[in-house]
Design a protein around this motif. Structure first.
Motif, short mmCIF file in Angstrom:
data_model
loop_
_atom_site.label_atom_id
_atom_site.label_comp_id
_atom_site.label_asym_id
_atom_site.label_seq_id
_atom_site.Cartn_x
_atom_site.Cartn_y
_atom_site.Cartn_z
N LEU A 144 40.89 -21.17 31.71
CA LEU A 144 41.36 -20.13 30.79
C LEU A 144 42.64 -20.54 30.07
O LEU A 144 42.87 -20.13 28.92
N LEU A 145 43.48 -21.31 30.74
CA LEU A 145 44.70 -21.78 30.08
C LEU A 145 44.37 -22.82 29.01
O LEU A 145 44.97 -22.83 27.93
N LEU A 146 43.40 -23.68 29.28
CA LEU A 146 42.98 -24.68 28.29
C LEU A 146 42.30 -23.99 27.11
O LEU A 146 42.53 -24.35 25.95
N HIS A 147 41.40 -23.04 27.39
CA HIS A 147 40.83 -22.09 26.45
C HIS A 147 39.98 -22.69 25.32
O HIS A 147 38.89 -22.22 25.04
N TYR A 148 40.47 -23.69 24.66
CA TYR A 148 39.84 -24.19 23.44
C TYR A 148 38.71 -25.19 23.74
O TYR A 148 38.44 -25.52 24.89
N ASN A 149 38.06 -25.67 22.67
CA ASN A 149 37.04 -26.71 22.81
C ASN A 149 37.71 -28.05 23.08
O ASN A 149 38.69 -28.41 22.42
N TYR A 150 37.17 -28.79 24.03
CA TYR A 150 37.69 -30.11 24.36
C TYR A 150 36.53 -31.10 24.43
O TYR A 150 35.45 -30.76 24.92
N ASN A 151 36.79 -32.31 23.96
CA ASN A 151 35.85 -33.40 24.12
C ASN A 151 36.46 -34.35 25.15
O ASN A 151 37.44 -35.04 24.86
N PRO A 159 28.31 -32.95 19.45
CA PRO A 159 28.46 -31.53 19.83
C PRO A 159 28.08 -31.25 21.28
O PRO A 159 28.62 -30.32 21.89
N LEU A 160 27.17 -32.05 21.85
CA LEU A 160 26.74 -31.83 23.22
C LEU A 160 27.83 -32.19 24.23
O LEU A 160 27.76 -31.79 25.39
N LEU A 161 28.83 -32.97 23.77
CA LEU A 161 29.89 -33.41 24.67
C LEU A 161 31.13 -32.53 24.58
O LEU A 161 32.09 -32.74 25.29
N ILE A 162 31.10 -31.56 23.66
CA ILE A 162 32.24 -30.66 23.48
C ILE A 162 32.12 -29.49 24.46
O ILE A 162 31.07 -28.84 24.53
N VAL A 163 33.17 -29.25 25.22
CA VAL A 163 33.15 -28.20 26.24
C VAL A 163 34.13 -27.11 25.84
O VAL A 163 35.30 -27.38 25.54
N ASN A 164 33.63 -25.87 25.81
CA ASN A 164 34.51 -24.73 25.57
C ASN A 164 35.12 -24.32 26.90
O ASN A 164 34.43 -23.77 27.77
N MET A 165 36.40 -24.60 27.07
CA MET A 165 37.05 -24.39 28.37
C MET A 165 37.20 -22.91 28.71
O MET A 165 37.29 -22.54 29.88
N HIS A 166 37.23 -22.06 27.68
CA HIS A 166 37.30 -20.62 27.97
C HIS A 166 36.04 -20.17 28.71
O HIS A 166 36.12 -19.41 29.68
#
Length: 197
Positions: A144-151, A159-166
């Motif tokens: 939740l602190l990271l929150h944003y999309n991270y690769n 796009p399949l490797l992008i993780v939405n940390m929220h």
């Protein structure tokens, strides 16, 4: 407690615990901003603080310097940093308020019950449910602190490797909330059984 130590409060495990408490203003300051860099560094601070939670207990047992002060301060430090993180992200709508209420309410109630039991000379040990609850809380809050999309794979643009940390954080927070209620009820039942004997 080591008799060779003239200042039993100031030992390595207790200093680590106090460092965790000292990190709370830094964490809160970082979370004043909803930006991605601030969230990243807040997650890093929280993760390091969580590591000290395990490390201080391990060192206290390994070094044979378990103190009354440490037993009192360690769970307080854990609860304070979790409360700080959850409360600070509430204004950004990263977490449902009712979940925060359930988690914090459980901690306050169980802390009160532990105090009552302790005053009667009774020790009710934490169950495995409580330990799992803590692990899932930590993972959820970091997400939740990271929150944003991270690769996380070295910037490979897929796009399949992008993780939405929220979403990751909320997944683990649901589990943590269920374990929070379950472990709280488990402790309450064990408390009643011991007290009414």
């Amino acid at each position: 407690m080591s008799s060779a130590n003239p200042h039993p409060i100031f030992n390595i495990p207790n200093i680590l615990t106090m460092t965790r408490i000292a990190a709370i203003p830094l964490l809160a300051g970082l979370l004043m901003s909803p930006s991605q860099p601030a969230g990243f560094w807040a997650a890093a601070v929280f993760a390091l603080a969580s590591i000290t939670d395990w490390l201080d207990g391990y060192l206290a047992r390994r070094m044979g310097i378990v103190t009354v002060f440490g037993k009192f301060l360690d769970p307080i430090a854990d609860k304070l940093i979790v409360m700080a993180a959850l409360i600070m992200i509430l204004p950004f709508n990263r977490v449902p308020a009712w979940m925060v209420l359930v988690i914090l309410g459980r901690e306050i109630i169980i802390t009160g019950l532990r105090g009552i039991a302790s005053s009667e000379g009774i020790i009710i040990h934490a169950s495995d449910l409580g330990k799992f609850k803590t692990i899932f809380q930590i993972v959820a809050i970091i997400g939740l602190l990271l929150h944003y999309n991270y690769n996380w794979l070295f910037g490979i643009q897929d796009p399949l490797l992008i993780v939405n940390m929220h979403n990751v954080g909320m997944f683990y927070l649901w589990i943590a909330t269920l374990l929070t209620v379950w472990s709280g009820m488990d402790y309450l039942v064990r408390f009643v059984r011991v007290i009414v004997r």
